[in-house]
Write an enzyme that holds these catalytic residues in place. Sequence first.
Site, PDB file in Angstrom:
ATOM      1  N   HIS A 132       0.882  -1.181   0.037  1.00 20.21           N
ATOM      2  CA  HIS A 132      -0.071  -0.031   0.030  1.00 20.21           C
ATOM      3  C   HIS A 132       0.855   1.218   0.043  1.00 20.21           C
ATOM      4  O   HIS A 132       1.971   1.383   0.681  1.00 20.21           O
ATOM      5  CB  HIS A 132      -0.845  -0.011   1.294  1.00 20.21           C
TER       6      HIS A 132
ATOM      7  N   HIS B  22      -2.714   9.222   0.976  1.00 21.71           N
ATOM      8  CA  HIS B  22      -2.961   8.039   0.118  1.00 21.71           C
ATOM      9  C   HIS B  22      -4.229   7.828  -0.385  1.00 21.71           C
ATOM     10  O   HIS B  22      -5.238   8.369   0.220  1.00 21.71           O
ATOM     11  CB  HIS B  22      -2.482   6.833   0.936  1.00 21.71           C
TER      12      HIS B  22
ATOM     13  N   CYS C  57      -3.321   2.864  -5.438  1.00 17.89           N
ATOM     14  CA  CYS C  57      -2.626   3.948  -4.361  1.00 17.89           C
ATOM     15  C   CYS C  57      -1.208   4.189  -5.009  1.00 17.89           C
ATOM     16  O   CYS C  57      -0.892   5.055  -4.794  1.00 17.89           O
ATOM     17  CB  CYS C  57      -2.663   2.941  -3.200  1.00 17.89           C
TER      18      CYS C  57
END
Length: 246
Positions: A30, A42, A155
């Site tokens: 991530h 994010h 992301c």
Amino acid sequence: MGFLSNKIERNEIKAGDHIYTYRAVFAYSHHGIFVGGNKVVHFTRDPEKSSTTSFSSYDIMTSKSKTPSTTCTSYADCGFRQPESGVVISCLDCFLQSGALYRFEYNVNKAVFCAKVRGGSCTTAMSDEPDLVIHRAMRLLHNGFGNYDVVLNNCEDFALYCKTEILAKHGTSGQVATVLGAPLAALLMSPLKFVVPSPVVVTVTAGMYCVTRYKNDVGVRSDVVKVNVEDLVAMNDQKLKSQDEK
Ligand SMILES: [Zn+2]
């Protein structure tokens, strides 16, 4: 920082860095932009929209991490996002969820790029100045980054965009290139098994794998464009408007 690992300590992190962490036992990473003040911006799946979209198994796995912490006791604004936006600001602890901290590398040469075992950890593209990177991240926090899509807009694409202003129609992330590259490498390997001894096969496969990833790298691809953050915000506003009118 080791040659093959981008793992860093918290005191090494700088504002404007593209950072990432591995979740679900290394199944995926991530990504986010560290904007200073112990905060990370994010891009996640918008929880209000996710109920109406069908899930793949990958989505189900990632959606757990997408929900901002509602139990954060350190920062009142941790987990803040605009309504219907997938861009969220979290404190570093909530972003990492006790995972290790890694820094995504920019401007690496081809040899280093190919030496990385995992995709989605570096790029040959140049990073812009930290101030500009933070500005883009904060601008998109307040204006959104379009719809989250595991392959086309995830992301990693968000963080890459903030760092380089590069947007690709078909997704820019090395993570996806890795997923697509690995089965291809396996496929290429099988007919060779019968004619060459295995060490050669391994070399050939690793080379193929690297080529696949390299071709997908935003620093190399020709089908990518640089879009100014103000234009991007305007484009997204336009898109939302036309969706509302339908
Ligand atoms: Zn937090």
